[in-house]
Design an enzyme around this catalytic site. Structure first.
Site, PDB file in Angstrom:
ATOM      1  N   LEU A  14       0.843  -1.195   0.000  1.00 50.66           N
ATOM      2  CA  LEU A  14       0.000   0.000   0.000  1.00 50.66           C
ATOM      3  C   LEU A  14       0.877   1.244   0.000  1.00 50.66           C
ATOM      4  CD1 LEU A  14      -3.025  -0.815   2.310  1.00 50.66           C
ATOM      5  CD2 LEU A  14      -2.961  -0.551  -0.159  1.00 50.66           C
ATOM      6  N   HIS A  15       1.568   1.437  -1.098  1.00 52.28           N
ATOM      7  CA  HIS A  15       2.431   2.597  -1.272  1.00 52.28           C
ATOM      8  C   HIS A  15       2.016   3.324  -2.544  1.00 52.28           C
ATOM      9  CE1 HIS A  15       5.006   1.270   1.956  1.00 52.28           C
ATOM     10  NE2 HIS A  15       4.928   0.061   1.445  1.00 52.28           N
ATOM     11  N   ALA A  16       2.132   4.632  -2.547  1.00 56.65           N
ATOM     12  CA  ALA A  16       1.878   5.504  -3.689  1.00 56.65           C
ATOM     13  C   ALA A  16       0.577   5.173  -4.428  1.00 56.65           C
ATOM     14  CB  ALA A  16       3.077   5.535  -4.616  1.00 56.65           C
ATOM     15  N   PRO A  18      -1.152   2.324  -5.337  1.00 53.36           N
ATOM     16  CA  PRO A  18      -2.156   1.449  -4.719  1.00 53.36           C
ATOM     17  C   PRO A  18      -2.815   2.086  -3.492  1.00 53.36           C
ATOM     18  CG  PRO A  18      -0.177   0.206  -5.209  1.00 53.36           C
ATOM     19  CD  PRO A  18       0.149   1.647  -5.440  1.00 53.36           C
TER      20      PRO A  18
END
Length: 88
Positions: A14-16, A18
């Site tokens: 769950l980075h950037a 997504p």
């Protein structure tokens, strides 16, 4: 309060991008949703907050817990679980 568990499928976690897609989808729900990593349930954040979601540092394969209450909570959580368990 209703809970659902999901495993992060996105390769980047769950980075950037997504995290943004997830926060946007959470904001569109009719009920407020909280999210936390299963390993640190005390660090719960609002799912519609991009910075909050990114602060979880949830990686590919991590288990997260979603919580909501209200008449449409079950449907909202089911939709968000499907999103998390897809490649976003």
């Amino acid at each position: 309060m209703i809970e659902r568990t999901a495993v992060i499928a996105a390769a980047a976690g769950l980075h950037a991008r997504p995290a943004a897609a997830f926060a946007y989808a959470a904001a569109a729900q009719p009920v407020p949703v909280e999210i936390s990593k299963a390993s640190t349930p005390e660090h719960s954040v609002q799912a519609d907050s991009l910075l909050g979601v990114m602060s979880l540092d949830a990686a590919h394969g991590d288990e997260v817990v979603l919580r909501a209450r209200g008449d449409q909570a079950a449907q909202a959580l089911d939709e968000l679980v499907r999103l998390l368990e897809s490649a976003i």
